[in-house]
Structures are given as C-alpha cells and as structure tokens.
Design a protein around this motif. Sequence first.
Motif, mmCIF file in Angstrom:
data_model
loop_
_atom_site.group_PDB
_atom_site.id
_atom_site.type_symbol
_atom_site.label_atom_id
_atom_site.label_comp_id
_atom_site.label_asym_id
_atom_site.label_seq_id
_atom_site.Cartn_x
_atom_site.Cartn_y
_atom_site.Cartn_z
ATOM 1 N N VAL A 1 0.834 -1.198 0.000
ATOM 2 C CA VAL A 1 0.000 0.000 0.000
ATOM 3 C C VAL A 1 0.874 1.254 0.000
ATOM 4 O O VAL A 1 0.626 2.221 -0.741
ATOM 5 C CB VAL A 1 -0.947 0.010 1.221
ATOM 6 C CG1 VAL A 1 -1.675 1.351 1.329
ATOM 7 C CG2 VAL A 1 -1.959 -1.123 1.116
ATOM 8 N N ASN B 1 -6.194 1.995 -2.855
ATOM 9 C CA ASN B 1 -5.183 1.125 -2.236
ATOM 10 C C ASN B 1 -5.233 1.231 -0.716
ATOM 11 O O ASN B 1 -5.136 0.225 -0.007
ATOM 12 C CB ASN B 1 -3.780 1.499 -2.731
ATOM 13 C CG ASN B 1 -3.676 1.515 -4.249
ATOM 14 O OD1 ASN B 1 -3.380 2.539 -4.837
ATOM 15 N ND2 ASN B 1 -3.929 0.385 -4.892
ATOM 16 N N ALA C 1 2.352 1.776 -3.387
ATOM 17 C CA ALA C 1 1.323 2.215 -4.324
ATOM 18 C C ALA C 1 1.046 3.710 -4.158
ATOM 19 O O ALA C 1 0.876 4.443 -5.137
ATOM 20 C CB ALA C 1 0.038 1.413 -4.116
ATOM 21 N N CYS D 1 -4.862 6.325 -5.348
ATOM 22 C CA CYS D 1 -4.275 5.571 -4.236
ATOM 23 C C CYS D 1 -5.200 5.468 -3.036
ATOM 24 O O CYS D 1 -4.955 4.676 -2.123
ATOM 25 C CB CYS D 1 -2.926 6.160 -3.828
ATOM 26 S SG CYS D 1 -3.023 7.668 -2.852
#
Length: 388
Positions: free
Chosen positions: A294, A309, A297, A306
């Motif tokens: 995460v 994510n 990302a 994001c």
Amino acid sequence: MVYIPLADKLRPKNFREFVGQEHLIGKDGILNKLIDQDVIPSMIFWGPPGSGKTTLAYLISQKTKAHFISMSAVTAKLEDIRKIVVEAKEIAKLYNQQTILFMDEIHRFNKAQQDAFLPHVETGTIVLIGATTENPSFEVIGPLLSRTRVLVLDRLNDHHLKLIAKRALKYVGKNITKDALKFLIEAANGDSRILLNTIEIASQININKEMDLPQIEKAFQKKHLLYDAAGDEHYNTISAFIKSMRASQVDSALYYLARMVAAGEDPIFIARRMVVFASEDVASPTALVVANAVFQACEVIGYPECQENLAAGVVYLSQAKKDRSAYDAYMSALADVKQYGNLPIPLKVRNAPTKLMRDLEYGKNYDMYSEESFLPEKLKNKKYYTKK
C-alpha cells in the motif's frame, strides 16, 4: 456604508442570549460563579471554531464592567502588547477599571511572545483571555498555563444550531424548508459562524421569502472539514483511525480514513502509519507485506487513485487477527536497557575474531542449541516474549 457581518450583528448582548456552553454559564457554571464572586482569573478558552469563545470573553467584560481589548495573534506584535499594558495601567489608575485582553488564536504566538504576558498576568495588570482551537498542553507555554485557567468549550450540537438559525432567519426575514435546515445544520459541523454566514449569503441571493435546499447548497458551496495538518484534530483523527483498526472495527477505520483523505491528508503519512501498525498489532507477517505494498502504491500512484489502495489495506489490517506480543516484548526489553544500561554480555556469545579474544574465552562453549539464557547475568531469568 460599513459592512457588518450577520454573525456580529447577532452577537449576544448578555448571557441569556448566549447559546450553548451550559457547563460554563449555566446556573452552576464556573463562569457564573466567578463573576458572582467578582473574581475573574486569566483564562484559556479551548474549543472548536464557532463555539463562542470571543463572545464569552466580551460578555465577561460587559458583566464585570472591565475595559475590553480584542486582538488576534495572527496580526498582533510584541509592541502591541507593550502598548496595551501601558494603557491598562493608565485606565486602572484613572478609573480603577480592570482591563481584559482577549487574544484570539493565542496558539499562533511563539514562546517569546507568550512570555511577554507573564509579568502582567502575574501582577494582575491585565486579565488575559486566550482563545485556541488547539490543545493548550502543546501550544501554550507551561509558565503561562500555570497562571491561567483552561476552560473547555464544547462543539455546538444540532439543538444549539437550530436556535441560532431560528434567530438569524427572523432577523433576515426569511423562512427555510425542513430539508434545507437539516442540510445547513449538518454542513455547519458545530460552527455557528459558518451557519450564520451561509444564512446571510443565502438571504442576499434569494428574492423569495422561503429558502430551499438548492439555495442553501449554493450559498454554502462546500462543507468545511475541521482538519489542521499540524493541529489537534489531525492527531485526534489518526488516533481514532489506528484504534479502530486495532479493535477490528472496519467501518470506523474506513470512516476515519475517508475523513483524512477528504481533508487532503498526505497519503504517504497514512500509509506509513499502516506499516507501523502492521508490525505492532497484527499477528501475521503477511500484514507487513500488504502494508508495504500500500505504501509503495501511494508513492507511485498518488491521489486520487491511491485512496483505493489505502481502503483495501485498511480492510485487510482491520480484519486481520491482532497480536501485540512482539511489540510488547520489545518495549519491555527496551525498558530494561534504559534502566540498567550496558550490562556485561556473557563471554560465550561475544565476538572472537582474534587470538587474544579467544584466550580471554570470548565465544567459548557457545552452543546454538543451548537452553541456557544468553541474556546478561542480571537479567538471565527474564522473560519478555510470550506467544499468544
């Protein structure tokens, strides 16, 4: 013609007109008792925007017939404080009148500026009433805190806002639909100033007697999120976020995530805290892999994508089995390190790269399968980690 905002026009003239903060100005409220005793100490009003800090300070000065000076720490300088002190001394000498200095956003003053208040608060030359939306424990210097009384103002509730809205609508000569009032109160988020400003704008752009939801939405434009990236609400929100994941409350964790994202919080900050959480609170090592993914990302993709994510990672971490054994064990070991310092390391586990060291029995009798503790002698029976 001088423009006066509706919020100032409707500012309460006495305590009977004041809405909210019953714990301070109600029958048994501390401010009422202090005023009745004619003892007004220097105070710090700590509360959210639009909760009545400025108005309370003004009403106290009116009730006590004190000379009232209002300033903001955003624009005030040390020279201004010196002039006020001189003025306060003259007023006390000529008219035997106390001076109340209201300093809005006192948390914006640095240490040197806050220091300037100390001798004058100490001698009673001025009664300082500071207002802040931030935690005084962190934003007001200790010596000044010790000379003042911190009073906490609560966020205005829906009932309070309805009373204020009713008063404002009567003043501007307008009615409002139920759904528009409901939206207005929710959008104001406990801030009376936002509520009054919205009513004022809506009344100016609406020629009809009744204001409806589209008109209120147009006047409002955007909901205000109370979230200062360096302030108290920032830490309150991230704390609630972490504690929600720790309690496996997925919905709560997602809500606080959404609040941070909507307020523009740095996604890297959020992801970094998730990485820490994955090691501190989750039993599976896979959690750290997920949290790191995460984090990466967020670095590569950024907003707005994001946030997806982040949400996926939050759901995983919230639902994962919790185990703080490793974290608690390490903190216990760290406490011993701080308490006992560098205790002698047993010879058998010391490094022995030279003949001299081997002659001194460094590394002698080392057995990787030994059940005998490798801890220093003083701690050899200590148990830090217990598998749950």
